[in-house]
Write a protein that holds these residues in place. Structure first.
Motif, PDB file in Angstrom:
ATOM      1  N   THR A 257       7.507  10.189   0.088  1.00 47.00           N
ATOM      2  CA  THR A 257       6.815   9.266   0.978  1.00 47.00           C
ATOM      3  C   THR A 257       5.350   9.682   1.142  1.00 47.00           C
ATOM      4  OG1 THR A 257       8.860   8.788   2.191  1.00 47.00           O
ATOM      5  CG2 THR A 257       6.784   8.291   3.313  1.00 47.00           C
ATOM      6  N   ARG A 258       5.113  10.980   1.271  1.00 43.50           N
ATOM      7  CA  ARG A 258       3.742  11.481   1.407  1.00 43.50           C
ATOM      8  C   ARG A 258       2.909  11.104   0.185  1.00 43.50           C
ATOM      9  NH1 ARG A 258       0.970  15.873  -0.464  1.00 43.50           N
ATOM     10  NH2 ARG A 258      -0.740  16.655   0.851  1.00 43.50           N
ATOM     11  N   ARG A 259       3.476  11.298  -0.985  1.00 44.04           N
ATOM     12  CA  ARG A 259       2.749  10.976  -2.222  1.00 44.04           C
ATOM     13  C   ARG A 259       2.477   9.472  -2.315  1.00 44.04           C
ATOM     14  NH1 ARG A 259       5.647  13.820  -5.141  1.00 44.04           N
ATOM     15  NH2 ARG A 259       7.195  12.289  -5.827  1.00 44.04           N
ATOM     16  N   ALA A 260       3.477   8.663  -1.965  1.00 44.98           N
ATOM     17  CA  ALA A 260       3.306   7.214  -2.033  1.00 44.98           C
ATOM     18  C   ALA A 260       2.265   6.722  -1.026  1.00 44.98           C
ATOM     19  CB  ALA A 260       4.642   6.517  -1.777  1.00 44.98           C
ATOM     20  N   ALA A 261       2.236   7.338   0.158  1.00 42.80           N
ATOM     21  CA  ALA A 261       1.250   6.950   1.167  1.00 42.80           C
ATOM     22  C   ALA A 261      -0.162   7.274   0.702  1.00 42.80           C
ATOM     23  CB  ALA A 261       1.551   7.655   2.484  1.00 42.80           C
ATOM     24  N   LYS A 262      -0.328   8.403   0.070  1.00 44.80           N
ATOM     25  CA  LYS A 262      -1.655   8.769  -0.425  1.00 44.80           C
ATOM     26  C   LYS A 262      -2.112   7.828  -1.542  1.00 44.80           C
ATOM     27  CE  LYS A 262      -2.095  13.632   0.788  1.00 44.80           C
ATOM     28  NZ  LYS A 262      -3.439  13.421   1.386  1.00 44.80           N
ATOM     29  N   LEU A 263      -1.183   7.383  -2.361  1.00 50.97           N
ATOM     30  CA  LEU A 263      -1.537   6.491  -3.462  1.00 50.97           C
ATOM     31  C   LEU A 263      -1.702   5.043  -3.005  1.00 50.97           C
ATOM     32  CD1 LEU A 263       0.855   7.862  -6.252  1.00 50.97           C
ATOM     33  CD2 LEU A 263      -1.629   8.115  -6.142  1.00 50.97           C
ATOM     34  N   HIS A 264      -0.824   4.579  -2.087  1.00 49.73           N
ATOM     35  CA  HIS A 264      -0.748   3.175  -1.616  1.00 49.73           C
ATOM     36  C   HIS A 264      -1.204   2.194  -2.702  1.00 49.73           C
ATOM     37  CE1 HIS A 264      -4.569   4.900   0.082  1.00 49.73           C
ATOM     38  NE2 HIS A 264      -5.099   3.717  -0.216  1.00 49.73           N
ATOM     39  N   LEU A 265      -0.519   2.250  -3.830  1.00 45.91           N
ATOM     40  CA  LEU A 265      -0.934   1.509  -5.014  1.00 45.91           C
ATOM     41  C   LEU A 265      -0.911  -0.005  -4.827  1.00 45.91           C
ATOM     42  CD1 LEU A 265       0.800   3.617  -7.824  1.00 45.91           C
ATOM     43  CD2 LEU A 265      -1.628   3.581  -7.181  1.00 45.91           C
ATOM     44  N   THR A 266       0.136  -0.519  -4.189  1.00 46.68           N
ATOM     45  CA  THR A 266       0.221  -1.971  -4.017  1.00 46.68           C
ATOM     46  C   THR A 266      -0.882  -2.478  -3.107  1.00 46.68           C
ATOM     47  OG1 THR A 266       2.623  -1.873  -4.322  1.00 46.68           O
ATOM     48  CG2 THR A 266       1.728  -3.856  -3.321  1.00 46.68           C
ATOM     49  N   SER A 267      -1.205  -1.726  -2.069  1.00 47.99           N
ATOM     50  CA  SER A 267      -2.291  -2.112  -1.170  1.00 47.99           C
ATOM     51  C   SER A 267      -3.622  -2.135  -1.912  1.00 47.99           C
ATOM     52  CB  SER A 267      -2.358  -1.138   0.015  1.00 47.99           C
ATOM     53  OG  SER A 267      -3.409  -1.482   0.885  1.00 47.99           O
ATOM     54  N   ARG A 268      -3.850  -1.150  -2.771  1.00 51.37           N
ATOM     55  CA  ARG A 268      -5.078  -1.115  -3.568  1.00 51.37           C
ATOM     56  C   ARG A 268      -5.132  -2.324  -4.514  1.00 51.37           C
ATOM     57  NH1 ARG A 268      -7.505   4.194  -3.735  1.00 51.37           N
ATOM     58  NH2 ARG A 268      -6.136   5.790  -2.842  1.00 51.37           N
ATOM     59  N   ALA A 269      -4.003  -2.594  -5.158  1.00 47.19           N
ATOM     60  CA  ALA A 269      -3.965  -3.712  -6.098  1.00 47.19           C
ATOM     61  C   ALA A 269      -4.195  -5.042  -5.384  1.00 47.19           C
ATOM     62  CB  ALA A 269      -2.623  -3.726  -6.832  1.00 47.19           C
ATOM     63  N   HIS A 270      -3.671  -5.154  -4.168  1.00 49.60           N
ATOM     64  CA  HIS A 270      -3.862  -6.374  -3.386  1.00 49.60           C
ATOM     65  C   HIS A 270      -5.346  -6.591  -3.097  1.00 49.60           C
ATOM     66  CE1 HIS A 270      -2.691  -8.870   0.421  1.00 49.60           C
ATOM     67  NE2 HIS A 270      -3.036  -9.628  -0.592  1.00 49.60           N
ATOM     68  N   ALA A 271      -6.019  -5.541  -2.678  1.00 50.65           N
ATOM     69  CA  ALA A 271      -7.452  -5.647  -2.403  1.00 50.65           C
ATOM     70  C   ALA A 271      -8.221  -6.047  -3.661  1.00 50.65           C
ATOM     71  CB  ALA A 271      -7.982  -4.323  -1.858  1.00 50.65           C
ATOM     72  N   LEU A 272      -7.865  -5.438  -4.777  1.00 54.09           N
ATOM     73  CA  LEU A 272      -8.554  -5.739  -6.035  1.00 54.09           C
ATOM     74  C   LEU A 272      -8.328  -7.195  -6.443  1.00 54.09           C
ATOM     75  CD1 LEU A 272     -10.286  -4.500  -8.273  1.00 54.09           C
ATOM     76  CD2 LEU A 272      -8.162  -3.874  -9.459  1.00 54.09           C
ATOM     77  N   SER A 273      -7.127  -7.718  -6.200  1.00 53.94           N
ATOM     78  CA  SER A 273      -6.813  -9.102  -6.587  1.00 53.94           C
ATOM     79  C   SER A 273      -7.605 -10.114  -5.768  1.00 53.94           C
ATOM     80  CB  SER A 273      -5.309  -9.367  -6.436  1.00 53.94           C
ATOM     81  OG  SER A 273      -4.939  -9.469  -5.066  1.00 53.94           O
ATOM     82  N   LEU A 274      -8.030  -9.732  -4.561  1.00 48.38           N
ATOM     83  CA  LEU A 274      -8.766 -10.647  -3.690  1.00 48.38           C
ATOM     84  C   LEU A 274     -10.276 -10.620  -3.936  1.00 48.38           C
ATOM     85  CD1 LEU A 274      -6.922  -9.947  -0.304  1.00 48.38           C
ATOM     86  CD2 LEU A 274      -6.681 -11.964  -1.755  1.00 48.38           C
ATOM     87  N   ALA A 275     -10.750  -9.568  -4.605  1.00 48.00           N
ATOM     88  CA  ALA A 275     -12.198  -9.408  -4.788  1.00 48.00           C
ATOM     89  C   ALA A 275     -12.854 -10.558  -5.557  1.00 48.00           C
ATOM     90  CB  ALA A 275     -12.482  -8.065  -5.455  1.00 48.00           C
ATOM     91  N   PRO A 276     -12.262 -11.062  -6.659  1.00 52.96           N
ATOM     92  CA  PRO A 276     -12.920 -12.175  -7.362  1.00 52.96           C
ATOM     93  C   PRO A 276     -13.118 -13.400  -6.481  1.00 52.96           C
ATOM     94  CG  PRO A 276     -11.262 -11.166  -8.763  1.00 52.96           C
ATOM     95  CD  PRO A 276     -11.078 -10.574  -7.399  1.00 52.96           C
ATOM     96  N   GLY A 277     -12.153 -13.724  -5.653  1.00 53.50           N
ATOM     97  CA  GLY A 277     -12.288 -14.872  -4.769  1.00 53.50           C
ATOM     98  C   GLY A 277     -13.418 -14.680  -3.766  1.00 53.50           C
ATOM     99  N   ALA A 278     -13.532 -13.466  -3.225  1.00 49.07           N
ATOM    100  CA  ALA A 278     -14.614 -13.181  -2.284  1.00 49.07           C
ATOM    101  C   ALA A 278     -15.965 -13.272  -2.978  1.00 49.07           C
ATOM    102  CB  ALA A 278     -14.423 -11.796  -1.678  1.00 49.07           C
ATOM    103  N   LEU A 279     -16.001 -12.868  -4.253  1.00 51.28           N
ATOM    104  CA  LEU A 279     -17.250 -12.941  -5.018  1.00 51.28           C
ATOM    105  C   LEU A 279     -17.660 -14.398  -5.236  1.00 51.28           C
ATOM    106  CD1 LEU A 279     -19.410 -11.319  -6.543  1.00 51.28           C
ATOM    107  CD2 LEU A 279     -17.946 -11.458  -8.587  1.00 51.28           C
ATOM    108  N   VAL A 280     -16.690 -15.239  -5.560  1.00 52.46           N
ATOM    109  CA  VAL A 280     -16.970 -16.665  -5.753  1.00 52.46           C
ATOM    110  C   VAL A 280     -17.496 -17.299  -4.471  1.00 52.46           C
ATOM    111  CG1 VAL A 280     -15.896 -18.908  -6.199  1.00 52.46           C
ATOM    112  CG2 VAL A 280     -15.330 -16.953  -7.647  1.00 52.46           C
TER     113      VAL A 280
END
Length: 297
Positions: A257-280
């Protein structure tokens, strides 16, 4: 017939969705419920008049004298429960007809479960079936898939939720005596549901996942979470919480759980997926927040 489950709805604002939410409770096939609508000081009497129009003595309306915010209203909902089980349902969501029947039956058959997560159908603003990237990831990649009930706890459960929060807070049913032993964290208003749940799981609370699709969760652009997503502001709160979760996991010896919390990969991917829309949209500040969350420490 005494209620077995208290359904509490924290309300503020327009009553259009609230009318549908209340109607979905009234339409339950199992009558062993009580509904409480707690109005967080919405101007006017529309919500009070709406509740009165149902003329059902199983429905209680409470209006606060001043607006206290969603976290305080969640607390009020839990405090209002008197039945053995409690659900804090969104004022824009729907119970499908067999929700109460499925939850009560499950609680009787598996009394060791502290929290029950049923199957969830995602709908749009008009009530039609909806499909989003977030919900596809939640339901197809993160949620445990099984033909029958699955009881989860400990490091395995924590790891999965730190990889990605696949739970739907408004659809959850809690043992009333269990949830009353915990407090919402005021400092994590954006991610308060996950913060509370993780505190419960660190303390040994169990989660039962059942396949019965008996809840409809509404995704629409006007929701508070959607607004915070569009400008990227919620990700700073998520980042702070994941840091705390990693510390708590370390204290409990939950290494995965500690390792997964530090990585929070899905949360990072979610933010990245929203960036193009914010740029537009030309919202460069939001783009910066999203990229900082996606690629930062």
């Amino acid at each position: 017939m005494p209620a077995v489950i208290d359904i509490c709805v924290p309300h503020w604002g327009d009553t259009a969705y609230l009318r549908e939410a209340i109607a979905s409770v009234v339409a339950q096939t199992d009558p062993r419920w009580h509904l409480t609508v707690i109005d967080d000081a919405t101007p006017g009497d529309a919500a009070r008049d709406l509740v009165a129009s149902f003329a059902d003595d199983r429905i209680t309306y409470v209006k606060k004298s001043q607006n206290e915010g969603i976290t305080a209203n969640f607390r009020s909902c839990v405090a209002a429960a008197t039945a053995p089980l409690v659900t804090v349902m969104g004022n824009d969501d729907l119970l499908l007809p067999d929700y109460v029947a499925a939850i009560v039956r499950t609680a009787e058959v598996i009394p060791g479960a502290d929290i029950i997560q049923p199957g969830v159908r995602v709908i749009d603003a008009a009530g039609a079936p909806a499909s989003t990237l977030v919900d596809t990831v939640k339901q197809r990649l993160l949620r445990p898939r099984a033909a029958g009930p699955v009881l989860l706890s400990g490091d395995r459960l924590g790891t999965g939720l730190m990889h990605g929060d696949w739970l739907y807070w408004p659809s959850l049913t809690f043992r009333t005596e269990t949830i009353r032993g915990f407090e919402f964290r005021d400092e994590f208003a954006v991610i308060q549901d996950l913060a509370l749940l993780m505190d419960m799981f660190f303390a040994g609370t169990t989660l039962l996942v059942i396949p019965d699709e008996v809840f409809a969760y509404r995704r629409h652009d006007e929701s508070a979470s959607s607004v915070l997503l569009l400008d990227g502001s919620r990700f700073a709160g998520e980042r702070e919480y994941f840091a705390l979760a990693a510390t708590l996991a370390d204290e409990h010896g939950w290494r995965r759980t500690r390792r997964a919390a530090k990585l929070h990969l899905t949360s990072r991917a979610h933010a990245l997926s929203l960036a193009p829309g914010a740029l537009v949209r030309g919202n460069f500040a939001a783009v910066g927040r999203m990229l900082r969350h996606a690629f930062g420490p």
